[in-house]
Design a protein around this motif. Structure first.
Motif, PDB file in Angstrom:
ATOM      1  N   UNK A 221       6.082  -8.934  21.641  1.00 24.51           N
ATOM      2  CA  UNK A 221       5.165 -10.049  21.394  1.00 24.51           C
ATOM      3  C   UNK A 221       3.711  -9.675  21.617  1.00 24.51           C
ATOM      4  N   UNK A 222       3.455  -8.545  22.281  1.00 26.44           N
ATOM      5  CA  UNK A 222       2.069  -8.226  22.621  1.00 26.44           C
ATOM      6  C   UNK A 222       1.192  -8.048  21.387  1.00 26.44           C
ATOM      7  N   UNK A 223       1.630  -7.382  20.288  1.00 29.81           N
ATOM      8  CA  UNK A 223       0.729  -7.253  19.130  1.00 29.81           C
ATOM      9  C   UNK A 223       0.343  -8.581  18.522  1.00 29.81           C
ATOM     10  N   UNK A 224       1.307  -9.510  18.401  1.00 33.11           N
ATOM     11  CA  UNK A 224       0.959 -10.800  17.815  1.00 33.11           C
ATOM     12  C   UNK A 224       0.002 -11.568  18.719  1.00 33.11           C
ATOM     13  N   UNK A 225       0.216 -11.502  20.037  1.00 33.01           N
ATOM     14  CA  UNK A 225      -0.705 -12.170  20.962  1.00 33.01           C
ATOM     15  C   UNK A 225      -2.099 -11.582  20.843  1.00 33.01           C
ATOM     16  N   UNK A 226      -2.213 -10.277  20.700  1.00 40.06           N
ATOM     17  CA  UNK A 226      -3.515  -9.648  20.558  1.00 40.06           C
ATOM     18  C   UNK A 226      -4.189 -10.082  19.259  1.00 40.06           C
ATOM     19  N   UNK A 227      -3.420 -10.207  18.189  1.00 36.96           N
ATOM     20  CA  UNK A 227      -4.007 -10.645  16.915  1.00 36.96           C
ATOM     21  C   UNK A 227      -4.568 -12.051  17.022  1.00 36.96           C
ATOM     22  N   UNK A 228      -3.794 -12.942  17.707  1.00 40.97           N
ATOM     23  CA  UNK A 228      -4.290 -14.316  17.847  1.00 40.97           C
ATOM     24  C   UNK A 228      -5.574 -14.346  18.672  1.00 40.97           C
ATOM     25  N   UNK A 229      -5.613 -13.591  19.758  1.00 41.56           N
ATOM     26  CA  UNK A 229      -6.832 -13.556  20.572  1.00 41.56           C
ATOM     27  C   UNK A 229      -7.994 -12.972  19.776  1.00 41.56           C
ATOM     28  N   UNK A 230      -7.716 -11.943  18.986  1.00 42.69           N
ATOM     29  CA  UNK A 230      -8.781 -11.327  18.204  1.00 42.69           C
ATOM     30  C   UNK A 230      -9.363 -12.306  17.200  1.00 42.69           C
ATOM     31  N   UNK A 231      -8.489 -13.057  16.498  1.00 48.63           N
ATOM     32  CA  UNK A 231      -8.980 -14.040  15.533  1.00 48.63           C
ATOM     33  C   UNK A 231      -9.760 -15.152  16.209  1.00 48.63           C
ATOM     34  N   UNK A 232      -9.279 -15.597  17.383  1.00 50.68           N
ATOM     35  CA  UNK A 232      -9.964 -16.679  18.090  1.00 50.68           C
ATOM     36  C   UNK A 232     -11.367 -16.270  18.524  1.00 50.68           C
ATOM     37  N   UNK A 233     -11.483 -15.092  19.124  1.00 52.27           N
ATOM     38  CA  UNK A 233     -12.794 -14.643  19.579  1.00 52.27           C
ATOM     39  C   UNK A 233     -13.696 -14.271  18.411  1.00 52.27           C
ATOM     40  N   UNK A 234     -13.130 -13.805  17.304  1.00 52.62           N
ATOM     41  CA  UNK A 234     -13.950 -13.494  16.133  1.00 52.62           C
ATOM     42  C   UNK A 234     -14.601 -14.751  15.586  1.00 52.62           C
ATOM     43  N   UNK A 235     -13.804 -15.849  15.519  1.00 51.87           N
ATOM     44  CA  UNK A 235     -14.387 -17.103  15.043  1.00 51.87           C
ATOM     45  C   UNK A 235     -15.473 -17.601  15.993  1.00 51.87           C
ATOM     46  N   UNK A 236     -15.242 -17.433  17.294  1.00 52.64           N
ATOM     47  CA  UNK A 236     -16.232 -17.890  18.272  1.00 52.64           C
ATOM     48  C   UNK A 236     -17.524 -17.085  18.157  1.00 52.64           C
ATOM     49  N   UNK A 237     -17.401 -15.780  17.995  1.00 53.63           N
ATOM     50  CA  UNK A 237     -18.588 -14.932  17.862  1.00 53.63           C
ATOM     51  C   UNK A 237     -19.347 -15.268  16.584  1.00 53.63           C
TER      52      UNK A 237
END
Length: 253
Positions: A221-237
């Motif tokens: 599950x770690x890769x999918x969790x990392x992808x979700x965090x990456x997308x979330x922070x990308x939108x915030x930035x």
């Protein structure tokens, strides 16, 4: 140093770089008429030729003990090379332009060995002053003292780079001495010499099948969790960057 006509002619026409060269008008010694000659300055010797392509020079002027100065003459842009002494000859030359005259006067004034000797003395003086300044700046510097951490590291016993292993685990008692018995009190403490003892190794624990499956699921599950965090922070930035650009441009009129 002996000089003859052959050596002077070779030096005047060889491929060594010239300090200055060009056409000048030279006034004759007996007749006051000016003749156009090709002049070549090499070191402290001023050679002059009848033509630019002449194989041998007509004469040479050794620029030692002389002064180069402007003079009044029928020709424009005239200057003279005057030597000390009552019977010494004065050479009167004329350039074709003001810039050429200034260039020749500057080159001829710096051609003598007396001028080079003064330049060398001045450079030696500057070098000595710089050397004294560097010596004075470096005299007050001292070597830094070792810190308390470095001193404590020096007192600790040196450990080998590769620890001996037994059944895949490091064995500390082999490092500090195999003849010592391991400490079973549960704490490290110090040995007889005052050196710190390493803590005891914890007992091995076998992993059950359930724990192994849960760990594998977490890794999966770690890769999918990392992808979700990456997308979330990308939108915030991206949102913060857009707000910053709008504030930088200011309010629209």
């Amino acid at each position: 140093m002996k000089l003859n006509e052959r050596s002077l002619a070779f030096y005047a026409t060889c491929d060594s770089p010239a300090d200055n060269s060009g056409f000048l008008y030279k006034r004759g010694e007996r007749h006051t008429a000016y003749h156009r000659r090709w002049f070549v300055l090499k070191g402290n010797m001023l050679f002059y030729f009848e033509e630019r392509d002449s194989r041998e020079p007509v004469g040479v002027i050794v620029l030692e003990g002389c002064n180069v100065e402007l003079c009044e003459s029928a020709e424009s842009f005239a200057f003279a090379i005057r030597f000390g002494g009552a019977k010494s000859r004065t050479y009167v030359l004329a350039a074709e332009s003001q810039a050429a005259m200034e260039s020749w006067v500057k080159s001829l004034s710096r051609a003598s060995f007396d001028y080079m000797r003064l330049v060398v003395r001045e450079l030696e003086k500057q070098l000595q002053e710089m050397s004294r300044g560097l010596a004075g700046g470096c005299g007050g510097s001292r070597e830094p003292k070792p810190s308390a951490l470095e001193q404590s590291r020096e007192r600790l016993p040196a450990l080998p780079t590769v620890l001996p292993k037994e059944n895949g685990c490091a064995v500390w008692n082999n490092v500090l001495g195999a003849d010592r018995l391991p400490d079973t009190s549960g704490c490290g403490g110090h040995d007889e010499e005052g050196s710190p003892r390493p803590p005891p190794l914890p007992p091995r624990r076998r992993v059950s099948n359930g724990e192994a499956s849960s760990a594998g699921a977490a890794v999966a599950e770690s890769p999918s969790t990392f992808c979700r965090l990456h997308e979330q922070y990308s939108r915030e930035v991206a949102r913060l960057r857009q707000d910053w650009q709008q504030r930088r441009r200011g309010p629209r009129p």
